[in-house]
Design a protein around this motif. Structure first.
Motif, PDB file in Angstrom:
ATOM      1  N   THR A 362      -4.824  17.377   0.231  1.00  0.00           N
ATOM      2  CA  THR A 362      -5.697  18.295   0.968  1.00  0.00           C
ATOM      3  C   THR A 362      -5.814  17.935   2.445  1.00  0.00           C
ATOM      4  N   GLN A 363      -5.528  16.670   2.796  1.00  0.00           N
ATOM      5  CA  GLN A 363      -5.540  16.242   4.199  1.00  0.00           C
ATOM      6  C   GLN A 363      -4.393  15.262   4.413  1.00  0.00           C
ATOM      7  N   GLY A 364      -3.725  15.395   5.560  1.00  0.00           N
ATOM      8  CA  GLY A 364      -2.618  14.489   5.895  1.00  0.00           C
ATOM      9  C   GLY A 364      -1.261  15.112   5.706  1.00  0.00           C
ATOM     10  N   GLN A 365      -1.183  16.434   5.484  1.00  0.00           N
ATOM     11  CA  GLN A 365       0.101  17.068   5.215  1.00  0.00           C
ATOM     12  C   GLN A 365       1.051  17.032   6.405  1.00  0.00           C
ATOM     13  N   LEU A 366       0.498  16.980   7.631  1.00  0.00           N
ATOM     14  CA  LEU A 366       1.361  17.043   8.809  1.00  0.00           C
ATOM     15  C   LEU A 366       2.324  15.864   8.889  1.00  0.00           C
ATOM     16  N   ALA A 367       1.937  14.729   8.337  1.00  0.00           N
ATOM     17  CA  ALA A 367       2.795  13.541   8.387  1.00  0.00           C
ATOM     18  C   ALA A 367       3.712  13.436   7.181  1.00  0.00           C
ATOM     19  N   LEU A 368       3.637  14.379   6.246  1.00  0.00           N
ATOM     20  CA  LEU A 368       4.393  14.269   4.994  1.00  0.00           C
ATOM     21  C   LEU A 368       5.716  15.012   5.061  1.00  0.00           C
ATOM     22  N   ARG A 369       6.651  14.502   4.284  1.00  0.00           N
ATOM     23  CA  ARG A 369       7.909  15.175   4.005  1.00  0.00           C
ATOM     24  C   ARG A 369       8.153  15.088   2.507  1.00  0.00           C
ATOM     25  N   ASN A 370       9.016  15.911   2.006  1.00  0.00           N
ATOM     26  CA  ASN A 370       9.327  15.885   0.587  1.00  0.00           C
ATOM     27  C   ASN A 370       9.877  14.508   0.205  1.00  0.00           C
ATOM     28  N   GLY A 371       9.241  13.851  -0.760  1.00  0.00           N
ATOM     29  CA  GLY A 371       9.667  12.534  -1.204  1.00  0.00           C
ATOM     30  C   GLY A 371       8.994  11.378  -0.500  1.00  0.00           C
ATOM     31  N   ALA A 372       8.077  11.652   0.432  1.00  0.00           N
ATOM     32  CA  ALA A 372       7.400  10.573   1.166  1.00  0.00           C
ATOM     33  C   ALA A 372       6.427   9.838   0.250  1.00  0.00           C
ATOM     34  N   ARG A 373       6.310   8.521   0.465  1.00  0.00           N
ATOM     35  CA  ARG A 373       5.346   7.719  -0.266  1.00  0.00           C
ATOM     36  C   ARG A 373       3.962   7.935   0.347  1.00  0.00           C
ATOM     37  N   VAL A 374       2.948   7.978  -0.504  1.00  0.00           N
ATOM     38  CA  VAL A 374       1.599   8.244  -0.027  1.00  0.00           C
ATOM     39  C   VAL A 374       0.645   7.196  -0.562  1.00  0.00           C
ATOM     40  N   ASP A 375      -0.456   7.048   0.139  1.00  0.00           N
ATOM     41  CA  ASP A 375      -1.550   6.179  -0.269  1.00  0.00           C
ATOM     42  C   ASP A 375      -2.811   7.043  -0.295  1.00  0.00           C
ATOM     43  N   ILE A 376      -3.329   7.343  -1.503  1.00  0.00           N
ATOM     44  CA  ILE A 376      -4.492   8.219  -1.641  1.00  0.00           C
ATOM     45  C   ILE A 376      -5.733   7.439  -1.250  1.00  0.00           C
ATOM     46  N   LYS A 377      -6.328   7.822  -0.140  1.00  0.00           N
ATOM     47  CA  LYS A 377      -7.542   7.156   0.337  1.00  0.00           C
ATOM     48  C   LYS A 377      -8.794   7.713  -0.344  1.00  0.00           C
ATOM     49  N   ARG A 378      -8.769   8.981  -0.654  1.00  0.00           N
ATOM     50  CA  ARG A 378      -9.926   9.595  -1.295  1.00  0.00           C
ATOM     51  C   ARG A 378      -9.454  10.805  -2.078  1.00  0.00           C
ATOM     52  N   GLN A 379     -10.055  11.034  -3.236  1.00  0.00           N
ATOM     53  CA  GLN A 379      -9.669  12.147  -4.065  1.00  0.00           C
ATOM     54  C   GLN A 379     -10.910  12.895  -4.513  1.00  0.00           C
ATOM     55  N   THR A 380     -10.934  14.198  -4.265  1.00  0.00           N
ATOM     56  CA  THR A 380     -12.066  15.022  -4.674  1.00  0.00           C
ATOM     57  C   THR A 380     -11.768  15.646  -6.024  1.00  0.00           C
ATOM     58  N   GLY A 381     -12.797  15.742  -6.835  1.00  0.00           N
ATOM     59  CA  GLY A 381     -12.625  16.345  -8.148  1.00  0.00           C
ATOM     60  C   GLY A 381     -12.173  15.387  -9.199  1.00  0.00           C
ATOM     61  N   ALA A 382     -11.804  14.159  -8.833  1.00  0.00           N
ATOM     62  CA  ALA A 382     -11.367  13.144  -9.788  1.00  0.00           C
ATOM     63  C   ALA A 382     -11.488  11.792  -9.124  1.00  0.00           C
TER      64      ALA A 382
END
Length: 387
Positions: A362-382
């Motif tokens: 939901t936030q941080g999409q501008l720095a992403l590409r398909n297959g990029a590794r991510v670090d979830i800092k916060r998750q809403t709904g779960a």
């Protein structure tokens, strides 16, 4: 001579500075501060291995209302302009400006003396002609008796009957004239045609008015209409769910909301320029919270759609190929094309691409590409990953 000496001194200093920089670069190269093959800092981590921090949410399946939002205007159900049908003088104004009135209440009283005199004259004429009719009927009865004894001719009897017919027609004409005058007499007491609220009176006692002069305006506001336009694609849903649709109204510039409305009428044509259908919702408005001319936001809930997939609206991105979301699987972002039906209360209703339960960025999409590794800092709904 002195200027030439200064120029040679400046050139000497520049040469020494360049030699010093070259020497320092060679020392750094030899000391291993830079690698000779890749040209990348030895202590720097390759960009492909870095985890990009993002905020995520879970795609949820739930019942979602099929709702239409529009800008509406409050309109009276009935607006009547009070006009005079006779020329006269205003004797009384029996309401206060802006007052609530009921159907049948007397609003204006006009000077009736002239019409009253005409009614008295018509009544006297009618009484006279009725008396003459009675005499003519007695003459017919007498002539019929005389005819039996051959004292009068048949012609005289027929003439007497004709006189009765003429006199009867005269009486009927006088009755019609009297009735017309009595109807005109009713125009001298102007009554409220509907229950509603008055505007400002256009005349005061003593004013002389002419036929068709405007005296005041009355508007029915209990119940009241709210008019708004909806896109034509909702026409079928509106016609199907018109009886059970729930309508709510929020007054513009405030959080005051009015509920309990229902769809009362659909216009008989769609505006070809805007592609919208004009709809009128009816509210009881017993407390008169809705006032003609007020603007506000209309919400029409047509029905509930069961088991729909929803994600936060900010999760949906737009690209050249259409809309998509980043789905996180094993801490890796994956581009997933999605179909979006609509956005409601900050949530996008997904009709294709997701099954529910996926974790979306939901936030941080501008720095992403398909297959990029991510670090979830916060998750809403779960709960956040790794917690």
């Amino acid at each position: 001579m002195a200027s030439g000496t200064r120029s040679r001194g400046v050139r000497l200093l520049l040469t020494l500075a360049v030699l010093a920089m070259v020497g320092a670069g060679g020392w750094l190269w030899q000391s291993g501060a830079f690698t000779g093959k890749s040209g990348v800092a030895a202590n720097a981590q390759p960009a492909g291995n870095r985890a990009i921090p993002v905020v995520a949410a879970t795609a949820v399946r739930k019942d979602v209302p099929l709702r239409v939002d529009a800008l509406g205007t409050v309109e009276p159900m009935v607006t009547v302009t009070i006009r005079t049908r006779v020329a006269s003088r205003v004797e009384e104004v029996r309401f206060e400006d802006g007052a609530a009135v009921k159907e049948g209440d007397i609003l204006f009283v006009l000077d009736p003396r002239e019409i009253d005199a005409q009614i008295l004259q018509a009544q006297a004429t009618l009484s006279r002609d009725k008396t003459q009719l009675e005499k003519a009927q007695r003459d017919v009865e007498r002539y019929v008796g005389l005819l039996a004894r051959s004292a009068v001719s048949q012609v005289q009897v027929d003439d007497a009957k004709t006189t009765v017919d003429v006199q009867r027609a005269t009486v009927q004409q006088n009755e019609a004239n009297l009735q017309a005058l009595q109807v005109q007499r009713s125009y001298y007491e102007i009554k409220a045609p509907v229950t509603g609220r008055m505007g400002v009176s256009g005349v005061r006692p003593g004013a002389v008015i002419r036929v068709d002069d405007t005296l005041a305006t009355i508007r029915q506001i209990k119940p009241i209409y709210i008019a708004f336009g909806v896109p034509e694609r909702y026409l079928t849903e509106l016609r199907t769910n018109m009886a059970r649709a729930d309508v709510r109204f929020r007054l513009q510039g405030s959080d005051e909301r009015v509920s309990g409305g229902r769809v009362a009428a659909l216009d008989n044509t769609i505006d070809p320029q805007t592609g919208t259908l004009m709809v009128r919702a009816q509210f009881e408005n017993a407390d008169e919270r809705l006032w003609p001319g007020t603007l506000g936001d209309v919400t029409v809930t047509l029905r509930m759609e069961p088991n729909m997939v929803t994600v936060p609206a900010e999760a949906v991105q737009s690209g050249q190929a259409g809309t998509f979301v980043f789905v996180i699987e094993n801490n890796t972002a994956k581009v997933v094309p999605v179909g979006v039906s609509r956005t409601i209360d900050g949530e996008a209703v997904i009709i294709s691409g997701l099954a529910g339960g996926e974790t979306v960025v939901t936030q941080g999409q501008l720095a992403l590409r398909n297959g990029a590794r991510v670090d979830i800092k916060r998750q809403t709904g779960a709960p956040a990953a790794g917690s």
